[in-house]
Structure formats: structure tokens, C-alpha cells
Design a protein around this motif. Structure first.
Motif: not given
Length: 291
Positions: A163-164, A167-173, A175-180, A187-191
Motif C-alpha cells: 500500500e502506498t 504522488t498526484f493526490n495524497d488522499e489516493w491509497e 494497493k498492491w502497487n508495483f512501479n515500472i 506503476g500498476f496497482h489496484q484502483y
């Protein structure tokens, strides 16, 4: 007689010990000279699509999980947003696997020597994971909106976090983030998947898919904050989305095979990048052997 029994017992112990050691060896380690066999598979035939009123169709399905999964995949969305849609595309056959309804080929001969690789298709809004030329996982994605497009090209997975914060909005969590793309924060992540490209350049996924790729792909290894020792899993993002036009998957209503991605298309896409992919793969294997 007693000596003979003792010798037999010793030999038996040695034999069992050897067998146990053999079973502990990495079963998926593939030598570069090993002949890799790609099983030929075929997709479910005879699939046709029709437009249905979402609420009435969902009521009829009685929330059957496998059927809902197919509907979510075909409409490039998640459970929450599927229920919000007025009309959805529904296949006539609902007993297939996820890959039967999505465009990536089940096997790609030219990827035989590539241990792992990920593809994200912008025009079809889908992703696919291959292991030595065999499709092992696929699903829908919602990529960057027109204002903030997802960059295309060859990338490698680097750092990840369960969970991270965006960087665009500090209210957006996320999940399962993998940066590319480390510098751009892509990166790809759940949203949430509204069913069209809507992100700020990232690659959104259903949660089960984000969790799978989080565990499946490899992280980079660093010497220090500025120096990469080994890169992660290769990721190719390709194609263009028709932002001014209709959703591409609406073409399925007239031609069920209109979005299919061929083996040749994947081969042509990878060919100019293959040298770099295999170089990084070899580097990772050598580093693993040294540990």
C-alpha cells in the motif's frame, strides 16, 4: 548377519537423504540449453456478444462469481462499476476461462527463452503475463487518460509496496502497487476501473489481478540509491487508445475477433527489444547464482 543389516540400513539412509536433497532443488530453474516445450492451446470457439441492460442481467446471474468475472473482463471494469453501467456487453457462452474472452494469444513461440514478461495493450485495455511463451495470466486494465497518458515502450518492474500513496493526490491509497517507471512514478496497482482509460498515467487493475502480479513479478536489486544491480521483470506497454472514438470493445458486437492480438504482432513488438530483455534476464540469473 548383524553387520549386513547395519550396512543395508546405512545405504537406505544415504539413499533417502539424496532423494530429499533432490526434492529441495528449484523445480522451475531452466538452463539456457534446456529445450522448452510450449503447449498449444486453443480458445473457446463460437463466442458472440450482445448488449444487455445491466441491472436486469445482473439480477438474472444471481451474483455467480465466474459469470461476473467474465462480464467485468469484457467490459474492462470492476464489480462496483459494472453495477453502475446502464448497458453492458455479454457473451453468449459463459463457461469459458478468462483468457477466452480477452485478446492476447495463449502462446507465443518467440517468447520461449523469456522467463517472464508482462504486456499492457493500450487500445484493448488488457494485460497479459507470459512465462517462457505460455500465457499464465490475463485481465482488464484502465490506463492513463488522454490528459495524462501512460508512457509506452519497454520498462522493468522496480520497487513495490502493498500500500502506498499516490504522488498526484495524497488522499489516493494504491494497493498492491508495483512501479515500472521510477522517476515518473508510473506503476500498476489496484484502483477503481470505470471501464475506460481514467488514471493519471498508471495502470489500474482489479484487486485480485494486482495481487497476483505483485507476487508474480520480480523487484529490482540496488547497490545503492543511485545504482541498479539487477532489473526486475520486463514490461511492454504498447499501442494507442482512440480517445475521440467509441470504446474499442464495442466492436465485439459485430466481430468477436476484432480485438485479437496475434502471435506475430507480439513477436514484432518484442523483436527490437529482445536483446535488452535477455541481457537483463541473464544478469539476474548470474546474480542469483552468486548468492
Amino acid at each position: 548377519m548383524k553387520k549386513s543389516i547395519i550396512v543395508i540400513l546405512i545405504l537406505a539412509i544415504v539413499f533417502i537423504s539424496c532423494k530429499n536433497n533432490e526434492s529441495k532443488e528449484e523445480p522451475n530453474t531452466i538452463n539456457e540449453d534446456t529445450e522448452i516445450t510450449i503447449e498449444t492451446r486453443e480458445k473457446l470457439e463460437g463466442i458472440q456478444y450482445q448488449m444487455m441492460e445491466a441491472k436486469s442481467w445482473l439480477k438474472e446471474t444471481q451474483n455467480k462469481e465466474s459469470v461476473l468475472q467474465i462480464a467485468m473482463d469484457v467490459n474492462r471494469t470492476d464489480r462496483k462499476n459494472l453495477a453502475k453501467m446502464d448497458s453492458i456487453i455479454v457473451p453468449n457462452k459463459l463457461d469459458g476461462k478468462r483468457e477466452d474472452y480477452l485478446p492476447f494469444p495463449l502462446q507465443v513461440e518467440s517468447l520461449r527463452k523469456v522467463d517472464k514478461i508482462l504486456f499492457f495493450s493500450y487500445p484493448t485495455q488488457t494485460f497479459a503475463a507470459y512465462k517462457n511463451g505460455t500465457l499464465v495470466y490475463t485481465g482488464p486494465t484502465n490506463m492513463g487518460r488522454e490528459k495524462d497518458p501512460t508512457p509506452t515502450g519497454l520498462f522493468f518492474t522496480n520497487w513495490k509496496a502493498e500500500e502506498t500513496i499516490s504522488t498526484f493526490n495524497d488522499e489516493w491509497e494504491l494497493k498492491w502497487n508495483f512501479n515500472i517507471e521510477n522517476k515518473l512514478g508510473v506503476g500498476f496497482h489496484q484502483y477503481e476501473l470505470p471501464g475506460y482509460p481514467a488514471s493519471h498515467s498508471c495502470l489500474r487493475l482489479q484487486e485480485k489481478d494486482a495481487r497476483y502480479l505483485y507476487d508474480w513479478a520480480q523487484q529490482w536489486e540496488l547497490i545503492d540509491d543511485e545504482t541498479i544491480k539487477t532489473k526486475g521483470t520486463p514490461v511492454i506497454v504498447f499501442g494507442e487508445y482512440p480517445f475521440k472514438g467509441k470504446k474499442p470493445w464495442l466492436q465485439l458486437l459485430k466481430n468477436p475477433e476484432s480485438l485479437e492480438i496475434s502471435e506475430d504482432e507480439i513477436a514484432k513488438l518484442v523483436q527490437p527489444k529482445m536483446q535488452s530483455i535477455l541481457k537483463e534476464q541473464k544478469n539476474s540469473k548470474l546474480e542469483a547464482q552468486d548468492k
